[in-house]
Each structure stands twice: as C-alpha cells, then as structure tokens.
Scaffold this motif. Structure first.
Motif, PDB file in Angstrom:
ATOM      1  N   THR A   8       0.810  -1.224   0.000  1.00  0.00           N
ATOM      2  CA  THR A   8       0.000   0.000   0.000  1.00  0.00           C
ATOM      3  C   THR A   8       0.841   1.270   0.000  1.00  0.00           C
ATOM      4  N   ALA A   9       2.072   1.180   0.510  1.00  0.00           N
ATOM      5  CA  ALA A   9       2.906   2.379   0.628  1.00  0.00           C
ATOM      6  C   ALA A   9       3.381   2.861  -0.743  1.00  0.00           C
ATOM      7  N   GLN A  10       3.085   4.096  -1.046  1.00  0.00           N
ATOM      8  CA  GLN A  10       3.583   4.721  -2.271  1.00  0.00           C
ATOM      9  C   GLN A  10       4.535   5.841  -1.882  1.00  0.00           C
ATOM     10  N   TRP A  11       5.653   5.925  -2.565  1.00  0.00           N
ATOM     11  CA  TRP A  11       6.613   6.969  -2.259  1.00  0.00           C
ATOM     12  C   TRP A  11       7.112   7.601  -3.555  1.00  0.00           C
ATOM     13  N   ARG A  12       7.960   8.550  -3.408  1.00  0.00           N
ATOM     14  CA  ARG A  12       8.358   9.375  -4.542  1.00  0.00           C
ATOM     15  C   ARG A  12       9.876   9.415  -4.669  1.00  0.00           C
ATOM     16  N   ILE A  13      10.347   9.334  -5.903  1.00  0.00           N
ATOM     17  CA  ILE A  13      11.782   9.450  -6.164  1.00  0.00           C
ATOM     18  C   ILE A  13      12.011  10.543  -7.205  1.00  0.00           C
ATOM     19  N   THR A  14      13.023  11.356  -6.961  1.00  0.00           N
ATOM     20  CA  THR A  14      13.441  12.355  -7.930  1.00  0.00           C
ATOM     21  C   THR A  14      14.922  12.148  -8.209  1.00  0.00           C
ATOM     22  N   CYS A  15      15.253  11.826  -9.454  1.00  0.00           N
ATOM     23  CA  CYS A  15      16.643  11.666  -9.875  1.00  0.00           C
ATOM     24  C   CYS A  15      17.102  12.999 -10.459  1.00  0.00           C
ATOM     25  N   VAL A  16      18.254  13.474 -10.034  1.00  0.00           N
ATOM     26  CA  VAL A  16      18.663  14.825 -10.415  1.00  0.00           C
ATOM     27  C   VAL A  16      20.048  14.844 -11.055  1.00  0.00           C
ATOM     28  N   TYR A  17      20.230  15.830 -11.914  1.00  0.00           N
ATOM     29  CA  TYR A  17      21.546  16.205 -12.426  1.00  0.00           C
ATOM     30  C   TYR A  17      21.629  17.719 -12.268  1.00  0.00           C
ATOM     31  N   GLY A  18      22.381  18.170 -11.272  1.00  0.00           N
ATOM     32  CA  GLY A  18      22.402  19.576 -10.898  1.00  0.00           C
ATOM     33  C   GLY A  18      23.041  20.484 -11.932  1.00  0.00           C
ATOM     34  N   GLU A  19      22.804  21.757 -11.766  1.00  0.00           N
ATOM     35  CA  GLU A  19      23.349  22.770 -12.671  1.00  0.00           C
ATOM     36  C   GLU A  19      24.878  22.777 -12.606  1.00  0.00           C
ATOM     37  N   PRO A  20      25.569  22.531 -13.739  1.00  0.00           N
ATOM     38  CA  PRO A  20      27.030  22.546 -13.716  1.00  0.00           C
ATOM     39  C   PRO A  20      27.615  23.953 -13.618  1.00  0.00           C
ATOM     40  N   ARG A  21      26.857  24.960 -14.019  1.00  0.00           N
ATOM     41  CA  ARG A  21      27.360  26.339 -13.978  1.00  0.00           C
ATOM     42  C   ARG A  21      27.004  26.990 -12.640  1.00  0.00           C
ATOM     43  N   VAL A  22      28.008  27.545 -11.992  1.00  0.00           N
ATOM     44  CA  VAL A  22      27.817  28.142 -10.674  1.00  0.00           C
ATOM     45  C   VAL A  22      26.747  29.228 -10.707  1.00  0.00           C
ATOM     46  N   GLU A  23      26.772  30.067 -11.728  1.00  0.00           N
ATOM     47  CA  GLU A  23      25.835  31.190 -11.796  1.00  0.00           C
ATOM     48  C   GLU A  23      24.384  30.741 -11.992  1.00  0.00           C
ATOM     49  N   SER A  24      24.183  29.479 -12.405  1.00  0.00           N
ATOM     50  CA  SER A  24      22.819  28.971 -12.624  1.00  0.00           C
ATOM     51  C   SER A  24      22.371  27.994 -11.550  1.00  0.00           C
ATOM     52  N   ARG A  25      23.235  27.768 -10.553  1.00  0.00           N
ATOM     53  CA  ARG A  25      22.941  26.723  -9.578  1.00  0.00           C
ATOM     54  C   ARG A  25      21.699  27.035  -8.747  1.00  0.00           C
ATOM     55  N   HIS A  26      21.391  28.307  -8.559  1.00  0.00           N
ATOM     56  CA  HIS A  26      20.190  28.671  -7.794  1.00  0.00           C
ATOM     57  C   HIS A  26      18.917  28.151  -8.467  1.00  0.00           C
ATOM     58  N   MET A  27      18.974  27.935  -9.785  1.00  0.00           N
ATOM     59  CA  MET A  27      17.807  27.423 -10.504  1.00  0.00           C
ATOM     60  C   MET A  27      17.477  26.004 -10.065  1.00  0.00           C
ATOM     61  N   MET A  28      18.515  25.224  -9.750  1.00  0.00           N
ATOM     62  CA  MET A  28      18.288  23.855  -9.270  1.00  0.00           C
ATOM     63  C   MET A  28      17.651  23.867  -7.896  1.00  0.00           C
ATOM     64  N   TRP A  29      18.084  24.780  -7.037  1.00  0.00           N
ATOM     65  CA  TRP A  29      17.502  24.836  -5.688  1.00  0.00           C
ATOM     66  C   TRP A  29      16.046  25.296  -5.755  1.00  0.00           C
ATOM     67  N   THR A  30      15.748  26.200  -6.656  1.00  0.00           N
ATOM     68  CA  THR A  30      14.350  26.626  -6.846  1.00  0.00           C
ATOM     69  C   THR A  30      13.506  25.466  -7.381  1.00  0.00           C
ATOM     70  N   LYS A  31      14.092  24.681  -8.291  1.00  0.00           N
ATOM     71  CA  LYS A  31      13.375  23.522  -8.832  1.00  0.00           C
ATOM     72  C   LYS A  31      13.034  22.532  -7.726  1.00  0.00           C
ATOM     73  N   LEU A  32      13.997  22.261  -6.834  1.00  0.00           N
ATOM     74  CA  LEU A  32      13.737  21.339  -5.725  1.00  0.00           C
ATOM     75  C   LEU A  32      12.590  21.829  -4.855  1.00  0.00           C
ATOM     76  N   GLN A  33      12.591  23.113  -4.558  1.00  0.00           N
ATOM     77  CA  GLN A  33      11.538  23.674  -3.715  1.00  0.00           C
ATOM     78  C   GLN A  33      10.173  23.600  -4.401  1.00  0.00           C
ATOM     79  N   ASN A  34      10.136  23.793  -5.706  1.00  0.00           N
ATOM     80  CA  ASN A  34       8.882  23.659  -6.443  1.00  0.00           C
ATOM     81  C   ASN A  34       8.400  22.215  -6.458  1.00  0.00           C
TER      82      ASN A  34
END
Length: 232
Positions: A55-81
């Motif tokens: 009965t237990a259902q769970w969630r998995i998110t596989c990620v490949y983070g932003e390689p560029r430092v200046e764009s890394r905040h976009m990955m953190w925003t994506k996680l929060q969304n």
C-alpha cells in the motif's frame, strides 16, 4: 539509453537525452514495481513508486544539478517547487553538482561558502536529510595531478524523514568506476542479511609477539586429545 533495459533485465524505462557529451538521465525499474513518471527535463526525473501488493507509495526524484555556478540557484528553486507537489515520502538522488560542507571538497582552491550555504538552505526548506554513505569520501575527481587535482562529494541521496521511516535500514555505498570520473551510488532499502556461512578464522602473525602464545597452543592441542590419522 533504452537499449540497456535488456542488459539490466528490466522492462520499465524513462530517459532524458544528454546534451553533447554531458548530462542525460535514465530511470529503469523492474516490473514488480508500479512507477508513474510525473515530470522530467534535462535536470530531473520525478516519479511515484509502489511495489506490487503493497500500500505504501513513495516518490523518487533523480537529479543532475546545474554545472554552472551562476545557474545553480535554478536547481535549488526547482527542488523547492517539486517539494510543493505532494506530501509523499520523498527520496532525491543523483549528482547535485555542489557540496554541502568544506570537508567535502579537496583542492588547492577553497569552495565558495555561499554556494554551499544555498544548497544547505534548499535541503532544509524541502525537509531533505542526507542519508550518509559508506566507501570512499569523494564522489568526483578530475583526474588531474598535483595542485590541479580536485575531489568533491557532488553525488548523494537525501530524503524526507517519512521516507527514512519507511526504509529505516537504507544505506548508500560509493562504488568507484573505471569508466567515469564519478563513483556510482548504490542505494539499498534493506539491511544486508550478512554472511550465511561460518566465519573463516585466520592465523595472525602479530600473535607471535605475545609471550604466552606457546602455552595457548599447547593447551589447545591438549584439549583436542589424541588425533588418529589414517594410513596413506
């Protein structure tokens, strides 16, 4: 990536093609699992997982983070969304392209504390906790020598406490690969059963430094008694 299903002995597949020589994501699963892919792009695959008959259902998110430092905040925003989509037990695993702490980075140049703090803040907001690991301490090495060498723990598994309660004995092992500059993350949801055969006892040379060793050996032989051998 789809062709690897047969080599892995599984039927389920969801993938995102790489861009050039970098990136790309693939999720494979055995037919004993019900998997529903919710969303995917070049940075993540988000899916619901349920074992047949449970009965237990769970969630998995596989990620490949932003390689560029200046764009890394976009990955953190994506996680929060992604966090706001539902309240299921949640596991996030992959290459985040960022370290959490100074001791996870070894090179001639220190890592930006601001970068790592932003990563820690994102995980805290999402309620995600690092699952730890066994094995080598770093998951990436640039293979350079001398002052140019860089080693970092970029790959990890993090989860909400609800997921950790479902898989209380989960463990992550770093397995070096000769084919990649990253290690493989091996996540097990259950504890290893341990060896099923008797433990092999070996003679240790350092025992000979103990002056009582001759007496111990003599007592052991006397305890065995007379041993009869068959003629050859």
């Amino acid at each position: 990536m789809r062709r690897y299903r047969n080599r892995l002995g599984v039927k389920g597949f969801c993938g995102v093609d790489s861009i050039g020589m970098s990136g790309g994501l693939a999720l494979y699963w055995h037919e004993s699992y019900d998997v529903v892919v919710l969303d995917k792009d070049e940075r993540h695959i988000d899916a619901l997982v349920q074992v047949h008959g449970e009965t237990a259902q769970w969630r998995i998110t596989c990620v490949y983070g932003e390689p560029r430092v200046e764009s890394r905040h976009m990955m953190w925003t994506k996680l929060q969304n992604l966090k706001n989509i539902n309240d299921l037990s949640w596991l996030v695993i992959g290459d985040f392209n960022e370290a959490l702490w100074n001791f996870e980075h070894m090179s001639a140049s220190p890592r930006s504390e601001q970068q790592m703090l932003a990563f820690r803040d994102a995980l805290e907001i999402c309620g995600l906790v690092d699952l730890g690991f066994k094995g080598v301490p770093f998951t990436y090495e640039n293979k350079s020598s001398g002052a140019g060498n860089v080693k970092v723990r970029l790959d990890r598994a993090v989860a909400k406490n609800a997921w950790r309660n479902l898989f209380a004995f989960a463990s992550v092992t770093h397995v070096p690969s000769p084919c990649s500059d990253h290690v493989a993350l091996v996540l097990k949801g259950e504890a290893d059963p341990g060896p099923t055969v008797g433990r092999c006892r070996r003679y240790e040379v350092f025992w000979e430094r103990d002056s009582t060793l001759p007496e111990v050996i003599k007592e052991a032989w006397e305890a065995v008694g007379v041993v009869q051998t068959c003629p050859s």
